[in-house]
Design a protein around this motif. Sequence first.
Motif, mmCIF file in Angstrom:
data_model
loop_
_atom_site.group_PDB
_atom_site.id
_atom_site.type_symbol
_atom_site.label_atom_id
_atom_site.label_comp_id
_atom_site.label_asym_id
_atom_site.label_seq_id
_atom_site.Cartn_x
_atom_site.Cartn_y
_atom_site.Cartn_z
ATOM 1 N N ALA A 133 0.840 -1.204 0.000
ATOM 2 C CA ALA A 133 0.000 0.000 0.000
ATOM 3 C C ALA A 133 0.875 1.255 0.000
ATOM 4 O O ALA A 133 0.638 2.194 -0.753
ATOM 5 C CB ALA A 133 -0.934 -0.013 1.209
ATOM 6 N N GLU A 134 1.892 1.272 0.844
ATOM 7 C CA GLU A 134 2.776 2.438 0.923
ATOM 8 C C GLU A 134 3.529 2.627 -0.401
ATOM 9 O O GLU A 134 3.654 3.741 -0.895
ATOM 10 C CB GLU A 134 3.754 2.269 2.090
ATOM 11 C CG GLU A 134 4.778 3.377 2.232
ATOM 12 C CD GLU A 134 4.189 4.763 2.511
ATOM 13 O OE1 GLU A 134 3.080 4.831 3.086
ATOM 14 O OE2 GLU A 134 4.828 5.763 2.139
ATOM 15 N N ASN A 135 3.985 1.524 -0.976
ATOM 16 C CA ASN A 135 4.685 1.602 -2.270
ATOM 17 C C ASN A 135 3.802 2.199 -3.364
ATOM 18 O O ASN A 135 4.294 2.846 -4.271
ATOM 19 C CB ASN A 135 5.138 0.206 -2.703
ATOM 20 C CG ASN A 135 6.547 -0.109 -2.246
ATOM 21 O OD1 ASN A 135 7.506 0.464 -2.752
ATOM 22 N ND2 ASN A 135 6.688 -0.996 -1.274
ATOM 23 N N LEU A 136 2.504 1.917 -3.289
ATOM 24 C CA LEU A 136 1.586 2.402 -4.322
ATOM 25 C C LEU A 136 0.890 3.689 -3.899
ATOM 26 O O LEU A 136 0.036 4.201 -4.624
ATOM 27 C CB LEU A 136 0.527 1.328 -4.612
ATOM 28 C CG LEU A 136 1.029 0.031 -5.257
ATOM 29 C CD1 LEU A 136 -0.056 -1.035 -5.226
ATOM 30 C CD2 LEU A 136 1.479 0.298 -6.693
ATOM 31 N N ASP A 137 1.227 4.177 -2.709
ATOM 32 C CA ASP A 137 0.555 5.337 -2.116
ATOM 33 C C ASP A 137 -0.958 5.144 -2.067
ATOM 34 O O ASP A 137 -1.737 6.033 -2.389
ATOM 35 C CB ASP A 137 0.916 6.634 -2.874
ATOM 36 C CG ASP A 137 0.444 7.861 -2.106
ATOM 37 O OD1 ASP A 137 0.290 7.761 -0.874
ATOM 38 O OD2 ASP A 137 0.201 8.905 -2.744
ATOM 39 N N LEU A 138 -1.384 3.956 -1.633
ATOM 40 C CA LEU A 138 -2.806 3.685 -1.430
ATOM 41 C C LEU A 138 -3.100 3.705 0.063
ATOM 42 O O LEU A 138 -2.251 3.335 0.870
ATOM 43 C CB LEU A 138 -3.159 2.277 -1.944
ATOM 44 C CG LEU A 138 -3.109 1.998 -3.432
ATOM 45 C CD1 LEU A 138 -3.441 0.527 -3.679
ATOM 46 C CD2 LEU A 138 -4.088 2.896 -4.173
ATOM 47 N N PRO A 139 -4.314 4.093 0.457
ATOM 48 C CA PRO A 139 -4.695 3.870 1.859
ATOM 49 C C PRO A 139 -4.819 2.357 2.099
ATOM 50 O O PRO A 139 -5.066 1.603 1.143
ATOM 51 C CB PRO A 139 -6.058 4.548 1.983
ATOM 52 C CG PRO A 139 -6.579 4.686 0.584
ATOM 53 C CD PRO A 139 -5.387 4.698 -0.334
ATOM 54 N N HIS A 140 -4.623 1.936 3.337
ATOM 55 C CA HIS A 140 -4.805 0.514 3.620
ATOM 56 C C HIS A 140 -5.551 0.317 4.934
ATOM 57 O O HIS A 140 -5.515 1.178 5.812
ATOM 58 C CB HIS A 140 -3.456 -0.221 3.653
ATOM 59 C CG HIS A 140 -2.747 -0.140 4.981
ATOM 60 N ND1 HIS A 140 -1.752 0.772 5.235
ATOM 61 C CD2 HIS A 140 -2.885 -0.854 6.120
ATOM 62 C CE1 HIS A 140 -1.302 0.626 6.467
ATOM 63 N NE2 HIS A 140 -1.972 -0.356 7.047
ATOM 64 N N VAL A 141 -6.222 -0.807 5.042
ATOM 65 C CA VAL A 141 -6.861 -1.201 6.296
ATOM 66 C C VAL A 141 -6.492 -2.664 6.543
ATOM 67 O O VAL A 141 -6.734 -3.522 5.694
ATOM 68 C CB VAL A 141 -8.402 -1.063 6.252
ATOM 69 C CG1 VAL A 141 -8.996 -1.358 7.625
ATOM 70 C CG2 VAL A 141 -8.825 0.320 5.772
ATOM 71 N N THR A 142 -5.893 -2.944 7.711
ATOM 72 C CA THR A 142 -5.504 -4.318 8.048
ATOM 73 C C THR A 142 -6.625 -5.015 8.831
ATOM 74 O O THR A 142 -7.510 -4.365 9.377
ATOM 75 C CB THR A 142 -4.234 -4.316 8.910
ATOM 76 O OG1 THR A 142 -4.397 -3.370 9.962
ATOM 77 C CG2 THR A 142 -3.005 -3.936 8.104
ATOM 78 N N TYR A 143 -6.542 -6.325 8.904
ATOM 79 C CA TYR A 143 -7.434 -7.153 9.736
ATOM 80 C C TYR A 143 -8.917 -6.893 9.461
ATOM 81 O O TYR A 143 -9.724 -6.765 10.386
ATOM 82 C CB TYR A 143 -7.153 -6.944 11.231
ATOM 83 C CG TYR A 143 -5.713 -7.174 11.620
ATOM 84 C CD1 TYR A 143 -5.189 -8.465 11.677
ATOM 85 C CD2 TYR A 143 -4.864 -6.111 11.903
ATOM 86 C CE1 TYR A 143 -3.863 -8.687 12.020
ATOM 87 C CE2 TYR A 143 -3.535 -6.321 12.250
ATOM 88 C CZ TYR A 143 -3.044 -7.613 12.307
ATOM 89 O OH TYR A 143 -1.741 -7.818 12.656
ATOM 90 N N VAL A 144 -9.269 -6.799 8.182
ATOM 91 C CA VAL A 144 -10.672 -6.534 7.853
ATOM 92 C C VAL A 144 -11.504 -7.800 8.063
ATOM 93 O O VAL A 144 -11.159 -8.873 7.572
ATOM 94 C CB VAL A 144 -10.804 -6.018 6.399
ATOM 95 C CG1 VAL A 144 -12.266 -5.952 5.975
ATOM 96 C CG2 VAL A 144 -10.131 -4.657 6.277
ATOM 97 N N ARG A 145 -12.584 -7.658 8.828
ATOM 98 C CA ARG A 145 -13.433 -8.828 9.093
ATOM 99 C C ARG A 145 -14.753 -8.745 8.352
ATOM 100 O O ARG A 145 -15.508 -9.693 8.292
ATOM 101 C CB ARG A 145 -13.666 -9.004 10.576
ATOM 102 C CG ARG A 145 -14.348 -7.830 11.244
ATOM 103 C CD ARG A 145 -14.745 -8.193 12.661
ATOM 104 N NE ARG A 145 -16.102 -7.722 12.919
ATOM 105 C CZ ARG A 145 -16.761 -7.961 14.021
ATOM 106 N NH1 ARG A 145 -16.221 -8.695 14.969
ATOM 107 N NH2 ARG A 145 -17.976 -7.501 14.206
#
Lengths: 262, 405
Positions: A133-145
């Motif tokens: 995500a950081e490499n692509l400059d995208l927002p990210h959300v971890t542990y999505v349930r």
Amino acid sequence: MNVAVLIKQVPETTDVKISRETNTLMREGVASIINPFDMYAIEEALRIREQHGGKVTVITMGPPQAEEALRQALALGADDAVLLSDRAFAGADTLATSYTLARAIEKLGGFDLVICGKQAMDGDTAQVGPEVAENLDLPHVTYVRRIEELSPDHMRVQRMIEEGYEVIESPIPALITVVKEINEPRMPSIKRMLRAKKAAITSWTAADLGADESRIGLTGSPTRVIRVFTPEQRRAGEILEGETVQEKVRSLVAKLKETHLV
Amino acid sequence: MPVRVLSDRCTGCEACVAACPYGAIAVKDGVAVLLENCTHCGACAAECPAEAIEVEDVRAIAGAGPGAGADAGTASGFRGVWVFAEQRKGVPASVVYELLGEGRKLADDLGEELCAVLLGHNVGDAANELIAHGAEKVYVVDDPALADFQDEPYAQAMAELVEEHKPSILLLGATTIGRSLGPRVAARLRTGLTADCTGLAIDKEKRLLLQTRPAFGGNIMATILCPDRRPQMATVRHKVMKRAARDEARRGEIIRLVKDVLPPRATLVRVVEETQQMVNLAEADIIVSGGRGLGKAENFKIIEELAQVIGAAVGASRAAVDAGWIPYAHQVGQTGKTVCPKIYIACGISGAIQHLAGMGSSNIIVAINKDPGARIFNVATYGIVGDLFEVVPALTAELRKGACG
């Protein structure tokens, strides 16, 4: 809605046993599988396609035999598969891996959503997703349930935390990593399995990606494994004996009281 | 190539073949050969009885790049050990104090300072607590945009602080926050990050951080270095490091900084606390877990009763979660949570390797199971062979008696 799923081929580690004599992993007949957490990522991508249309592309970086994992993903219903394989990728840590995967995503023209499993079963680092995500400059959300809402430019998801969950909104494109709770992966269909066997799989090398050689493989990896060892095995302790359950329990309570925690 | 077979020493005994987690080594014509899928993890070298497999020497690596030599950690001007002081509602997570305890040792070994980074809003009191636990400096960025943890503004603030103040080491808790923020920051700084460490030490000669972590569900331990890039980043598992002692007499400097924090794209809408999760599994000193032996969802009541009497968190095996008896948030094991409590009480859990991977480093393991051959007894400090429906209520009653008088 075009979705990329980043997967990894791993040894089927839950079957790994430790040899009592040599204290090493016994690998007799241990197969390679798609990292189990990635199965939830693939399933979620397929469900998104079923609801919103579009395509599901699975991407992996690995040795040539990682193609097998891609075929399994195709058998589950993915549309396209891309293998990133090159000797120059060998020995990559999470930073070099994420750079390589990010270049492939860019070369493919980007996606509305990138989905990863929360971590791989062999390394257990959970780092590649956020690093991509950081490499692509995208927002990210971890542990999505759970994905509560998904529209062409926006998503609302539930992120698992220690105390419960967070509700997070984000524009898309974005990257999410998913936990087991998100869905129940389907089984591959026979028809798809047959088709997957013959499907063409795109295979790209470092040169195909136009990758900066100083950022891939061992060269691009800031970390080095300097020692690998088997941890000291826990030994069996004491079986508490007693004529009755009461006696056994009293003996246990006495032991636990010594810790001053109970 | 960091891993190499010395063919003149190799006896063809195949010990490496058994040791390789990737099936990436074969014996051909009596000599071990690395196959294409070798990841150079070095597991084979550790097991070779003939010392015929060489892993590239750490000193050779440390000497190869920029920042090499006797003062690799300081050559490029990076100094100091930083701890990310993760907080919710102004209260630092307990792992932060463990990081300060461990960070103190590392800083002393390096002869450098120990600092904490506190990002949040209205978090002034927390800074004093961090100093009382050993931080010599606390860098505080107090901004409404940092009130709740959100990946992007936190990553931005942290990366900017690192670039300005150049710490040599940056430690984060291996929490859901640390494991999300850490990789984002590491990728931005293009440095190495070692996940979920259970052991940290300083190689005093090279001034490098030795980071030890489990892999393959705890079947293998690896020691990892970040020889050239800075900071050397690691997330550290809960409950493994010793918590720093509190001393109010300690003095330290609070450095307040202002950052132009950009609004995040992924934004927190709300936090939902789930009541079933009475005690945070990762932070619990005692965990009582139930498995397949419970037979049905209602029977988790006896586990909960025992947990309540001793102030424990409730865990579960995958079998119990897959059966739908208890939510996934309670699952301990490779596909659930990794825990390291002082006492782990396994009730009706057979001890599948995937479960052991999640709780095998607990200080004391108590196993209650009616099958004397259950694998859990192989790792249990204390075992009771018996029907859990008799043993667990008896244990609850006995402990309750103790609690009352």
